[in-house]
Motif scaffolding. Sequence first.
Motif, mmCIF file in Angstrom:
data_model
loop_
_atom_site.group_PDB
_atom_site.id
_atom_site.type_symbol
_atom_site.label_atom_id
_atom_site.label_comp_id
_atom_site.label_asym_id
_atom_site.label_seq_id
_atom_site.Cartn_x
_atom_site.Cartn_y
_atom_site.Cartn_z
ATOM 1 N N VAL A 57 0.801 -1.244 0.163
ATOM 2 C CA VAL A 57 0.085 -0.241 -0.009
ATOM 3 C C VAL A 57 0.935 1.232 -0.125
ATOM 4 N N THR A 58 2.207 1.200 0.657
ATOM 5 C CA THR A 58 2.992 2.354 0.969
ATOM 6 C C THR A 58 3.566 2.641 -0.709
ATOM 7 N N GLU A 59 3.942 1.428 -1.400
ATOM 8 C CA GLU A 59 4.374 1.648 -2.596
ATOM 9 C C GLU A 59 3.555 2.309 -3.667
ATOM 10 N N LEU A 60 2.120 1.636 -3.373
ATOM 11 C CA LEU A 60 1.293 2.087 -4.374
ATOM 12 C C LEU A 60 0.957 3.483 -4.097
ATOM 13 N N THR A 61 0.847 3.768 -3.058
ATOM 14 C CA THR A 61 0.495 5.364 -2.545
ATOM 15 C C THR A 61 1.446 6.289 -3.284
ATOM 16 N N GLY A 62 2.895 5.852 -3.294
ATOM 17 C CA GLY A 62 4.068 6.697 -4.051
ATOM 18 C C GLY A 62 3.750 6.618 -5.541
#
Length: 83
Positions: A57-62
């Motif tokens: 989720v953190t990577e997708l947000t970035g």
Amino acid sequence: METTITESTTSIAGDKASIETYAKNRDRETIKLTTEQDTLVLVETYLHEHEQDRALVTELTGLSEQIQTLSSPDRRMLINRKS
């Protein structure tokens, strides 16, 4: 003397009632605390087992932020000027 014994008996009965009320409240609070501790263990276990999901989720947000930046009108204007 008899009045003193009666007063003492009444006082003891009142103290007993107070102690019983306190014990019932303490038991209720203990049950609540145990339930909350069980819930905390479940949440911590879930978070530990799904740590990779958090990273995803953190990577997708970035990536989402990068896409928004690249597709912003200001970015398109800069690209058109270079052409």
